[in-house]
Scaffold this active site. Structure first.
Site, PDB file in Angstrom:
ATOM      1  N   TYR A  13     -17.143  41.935 -55.179  1.00 28.73           N
ATOM      2  CA  TYR A  13     -16.337  42.285 -56.353  1.00 28.73           C
ATOM      3  C   TYR A  13     -15.814  43.711 -56.168  1.00 28.73           C
ATOM      4  CZ  TYR A  13     -18.624  38.288 -58.663  1.00 28.73           C
ATOM      5  OH  TYR A  13     -19.092  37.040 -59.003  1.00 28.73           O
ATOM      6  N   HIS A  54     -13.585  25.995 -54.751  1.00 28.94           N
ATOM      7  CA  HIS A  54     -14.228  27.223 -55.201  1.00 28.94           C
ATOM      8  C   HIS A  54     -14.480  27.165 -56.717  1.00 28.94           C
ATOM      9  CE1 HIS A  54     -14.687  31.598 -55.870  1.00 28.94           C
ATOM     10  NE2 HIS A  54     -14.987  31.658 -54.587  1.00 28.94           N
TER      11      HIS A  54
END
Length: 239
Positions: A72, A192
């Protein structure tokens, strides 16, 4: 002596990857990261957490691999575990979809936090294929050299462990499947869990229950996917 000699790394991984750290591309990667920092760029995760996935899950204890792409890139989010964020940080959308599938698949309530360390401690290797990123620049280090290094990690697990479950979500993760010995490991593939694709087959894939059934069938302890509750003080920070 290499630039990685002082890196804190769990012993079984240090032994398995020692030759890799001496490769020229890893020296170039260390130089690249140092130069980026000298230019004032903010790099995630913090240096001490770059190898967090390996330190929390020794090679000999790996039972499951969940492959992410890169860390992230927002402040405070990355702590070296794929899909995970530290306690006190809002649950990211992809992880929330993972929680929704856990609820649907195994009737596990949706966790109020996003820290997956408890999974890592049970043998779930939460590996990103790129281990660093520049703040606000998703994929910024994708071609820096990490992919070769993490391919070697996948090779080590495939070669040295038996009966591991590899969860390969999305085209990037699925592309790693060719490195894995499917004759002794279980490969679970789907789109995903991102909100952009989860509705096309991630939600409803049943991967968490399939994983535990395989582990039990091969004489291993299943993963307790339910995460511990936060304290009242921690829960307040997360909101």
């Amino acid at each position: 002596m290499t630039q990685y000699d002082h890196v804190k790394l769990e012993q079984s991984w240090k032994k398995a990857l020692s030759a890799e750290f001496k490769q020229p591309y890893m020296q170039q990667l260390a130089d690249f990261l140092r130069q980026e920092k000298q230019q004032g760029k903010i790099i995630y995760p913090p240096g001490a957490l770059i190898f967090n996935a390996l330190n929390l899950t020794p090679l000999s204890q790996v039972k499951v691999v969940i492959l992410g792409q890169d860390p992230y890139h927002g402040p405070g989010q990355a702590h070296g575990l794929s899909f995970s964020v530290p306690e006190g940080i809002a649950v990211p959308p992809s992880l929330l979809n993972m929680y929704k599938e856990l609820q649907r698949d195994l009737n596990i309530p949706i966790a109020k936090h996003g820290c997956l360390q408890r999974w890592a401690e049970q043998g779930v290797l939460l590996l990103n294929t790129t281990l660093t990123v520049e703040q606000g620049q998703a994929g910024a280090h994708a071609k820096a050299g990490w992919q070769r290094f993490t391919d070697r990690i996948i090779d080590c697990v495939s070669e040295q462990q038996a009966h591991v479950v590899f969860m390969l979500w999305g085209a990037h993760a699925r592309s790693k499947g060719e490195r894995i010995d499917a004759s002794k490991h279980l490969l679970l593939e789907s789109v995903h869990p991102s909100p952009l694709s989860a509705y096309r087959g991630f939600l409803g894939n049943g991967h968490f229950s399939q994983c535990n059934k395989f582990l039990q069938r091969t004489g291993q302890t299943p993963i307790e996917w339910r995460l511990p509750e936060l304290s009242a003080e921690q829960a307040e920070l997360t909101l």
